[in-house]
Scaffold this active site. Structure first.
Site, PDB file in Angstrom:
ATOM      1  CB  SER A 278      -8.101   4.103   2.988  1.00 33.89           C
ATOM      2  OG  SER A 278      -7.367   3.096   3.919  1.00 33.89           O
TER       3      SER A 278
ATOM      4  CE  LYS B 240      -3.919   2.022   2.760  1.00 28.30           C
ATOM      5  NZ  LYS B 240      -4.772   1.779   3.998  1.00 28.30           N
TER       6      LYS B 240
ATOM      7  CB  SER C  16      -8.273   1.089   5.841  1.00 24.82           C
ATOM      8  OG  SER C  16      -9.037   2.123   5.895  1.00 24.82           O
TER       9      SER C  16
END
Lengths: 99, 503
Positions: free
Chosen positions: B152, B77, B176
């Site tokens: 997210s 990420k 997330s």
């Protein structure tokens, strides 16, 4: 519960150092009021006898020996800077004309 | 090659049936094929990944492999610092920034020999539940490209779901990792707070953030968790204790026997009435079937009430913006990132204001303003102070519930993936996606989301959440693996997004 006015949002944006356009202020004020109305439901949920939690798990301060360990070189530390001068971060003027 | 799990790839590498270069190239080819449609990646590092893969193959030839996952490629990420690779956090304010150091998680991946395929898309600074708040455009759900992949960490979940990577790293501040897992039919784990180092993870909310595994199977998550977890002196909130035996727990769970285990169904998060509302019927149906499968495996089910959980969302949306508004003050246009000059001779303050206006997106601005408000004198006690007290009540609810149950369960997300754009102008509707995942972050306890099937209404994936007491992450893996094994037997194989949707 409190409604957040356009003037208040402008004040908060000033505190947070963000220039907001008129459009953004028009847009943000009602959205923030809706959010605040929703989160206001927690008022009165916990009595005075309930201690606050800042961290979920207990924390103790962490110490280490005061010895030099490898860190970033000046070149690495400055590698992402918008402007560099004499191995330093170069920044816009800090003082205003009148100062 | 690409449909193999990380454990299968590791076994094939160990058996000499394939090479890390071949496995890495296959995933890079897949990225080239489908990522135009999915947009899971913000940056792909083909050259670096192949070089790391070649080194892995050389190590293996010399009999010097570094870990069980040596040579298995991974996606990271874009909120974790990667030396020499761009790290944007999905924000324009960090466009083009190349960190001079690695996050501890990234350092451990490299030390264990996992080639890094690239950086995955995310809501800006991890603020969002749909990945639509990325400054670089949304990621699309591989199950239906018109729908959100969750957020997210939608990029990491979509990359794994679309077979662009066997493994990925996510971060979970309010859900997330777990909510994207639920809506993309993948596995996601939020470890115990402090179980995985936050050093080099660009902070959203320090007291809530936690990095963790994003995979297609429970065993793969356990394998990855053991690589990235454990004490780090560079993070003062890192837990100075060995990790539980996670892989062993996953293997034990997969054997299917849950005799003696007490499973607590959280009243407030498992039915339409009597707690939190907004559950989709198909989500609740798949949840109940999974509970029944746990019972069939020998578990005892008890119903537990956590009355403070109905206040968790409000608590979170005061604590998170307060911490975020402080954290994001460091983006001041002075030392790194964007610098915008509103006029030629502007002052540092004027440059700062203009830069933060140009560099931050709408959601980030909303939360900074909200946090600034919650921390202002006159409102502090009523909002932030009260939220911290309710946080105590939520932890107490967990303590009481774990007296009666070894794990707690709920659906991971209230609905399946919604259409892109559906909630973009309604922040509260967007925030409600996290109502089942947030309590774990507030209390610091670990959680896993495991695919639980497809909802009848729309044929889209649903997720089953398992929560355990702090430090007992192994229970998430044991129960998650048992459920996964029972469901796979029922389905006859894993749930896979329809390939024709990706082309």
């Amino acid at each position: 519960m409190p409604e957040i006015t356009r003037a208040e949002v402008a004040h908060l944006a000033n505190l947070a150092r963000i220039d907001l356009s008129d459009d953004e202020l028009d847009h943000l004020a009602p959205q923030l009021s809706v959010i605040l109305e929703s989160v206001a439901s927690i008022s009165g949920v916990a009595g005075d006898d309930v201690p606050p939690t800042s961290h979920a798990l207990p924390l103790t301060n962490v110490f280490r020996e005061d010895v030099v360990t490898p860190g970033l070189t000046p070149e690495q530390a400055l590698s992402g800077a918008p402007a560099v001068e004499e191995q330093r971060f170069s920044v816009p003027r800090i003082l205003g004309e009148e100062q | 090659m690409i449909t193999r799990t990380a454990a299968e790839l590791a076994a094939a590498l160990a058996a000499g049936e394939t090479t890390s270069v071949a496995a890495t190239q296959a995933h890079l080819d897949r990225i080239a094929e489908v990522d135009g449609a999915v947009h899971a990646f913000l940056h792909v590092d083909a050259e670096g990944a192949l070089a790391q893969a070649a080194e892995s193959d050389a190590r293996r030839a010399a009999g010097a492999t570094r870990s069980a996952l040596d040579g298995v490629p991974i996606a990271v990420k874009d909120v974790l610092a990667t030396e020499g690779l761009p790290t944007t956090c999905g924000s324009k304010i960090l466009e083009g920034w190349i960190p001079p150091y690695d996050a501890t998680v990234v350092r451990r991946l490299k030390a264990a020999g996992l080639p890094i395929l690239g950086k995955t898309n995310m809501d800006e600074f991890a603020m969002g539940s749909s990945t639509e708040h990325s400054a670089y455009g949304p990621t699309r759900n591989p199950w239906d490209l018109d729908r959100i992949p969750g957020g997210s960490g939608g990029g990491s979940a979509a990359a794994v779901a679309a077979f662009e990577a066997p493994l990925a790293i996510g971060t979970d501040t309010g859900g997330s990792i777990r909510q994207p897992g639920a809506v993309t039919g993948t596995v996601g784990v939020k470890p115990t707070y402090g179980g995985v180092s936050r050093y080099g993870l660009v902070a959203l909310a320090n007291s809530l953030d936690q990095a963790g595994p994003v995979t297609r199977t429970v065993l793969d998550s356990a394998l990855l968790h053991e690589v990235i977890g454990g004490h780090d002196p560079l993070d003062s909130t890192s837990i100075d204790q060995p990790l539980p035996a996670l892989v062993e727990a996953a293997k034990r769970g997969a054997a299917g026997d849950l005799s003696g285990l007490r499973v607590g169904v959280i009243t407030e998060m498992s039915r339409q009435e009597g707690g939190l509302s907004g559950w989709q019927a198909g989500v609740l149906a798949r949840f109940q079937e999974s509970v029944d499968l746990l019972v069939k495996a020998g578990a005892e089910v008890v119903e537990v009430s956590c009355p403070s959980f109905v206040h968790a969302l409000a608590t979170y949306y005061l604590i998170l913006p307060a911490e975020a508004s402080s954290n994001l003050a460091k983006f001041d246009a002075m030392r790194y990132g964007l610098r915008v000059w509103p006029e030629a001779d502007a002052s540092a303050e004027e440059v700062m204001r203009a830069t933060r206006d140009a560099g931050f997106g709408d959601e980030v601005k909303r939360r900074i303003i909200l946090g600034t408000y919650a921390l202002s004198s006159g409102y502090y006690d009523a909002y932030y102070g009260q939220a911290q007290k309710v946080r105590t009540l939520i932890s107490r609810d967990f303590d009481a519930a774990f007296e009666r149950a070894d794990v707690l369960v709920s659906p991971t997300a209230p609905t399946t993936a919604f259409k892109l754009g559906a909630k973009l102008d309604d922040p509260m509707a967007m925030y409600l996606n996290d109502l089942a995942t947030i309590p774990a972050n507030l209390a610091g306890v670990p959680g896993i989301s495991v695919p639980s099937g497809l909802a009848d209404e729309d044929g889209l994936p649903t997720g089953f959440q398992i929560l355990a007491p702090a430090l007992a992450d192994d229970r998430c893996y044991r129960v998650g693996a048992a459920l996964e094994a029972a469901l796979l037997e029922q389905w006859g194989g894993p749930l896979v997004p329809p390939e024709e949707k990706l082309s």
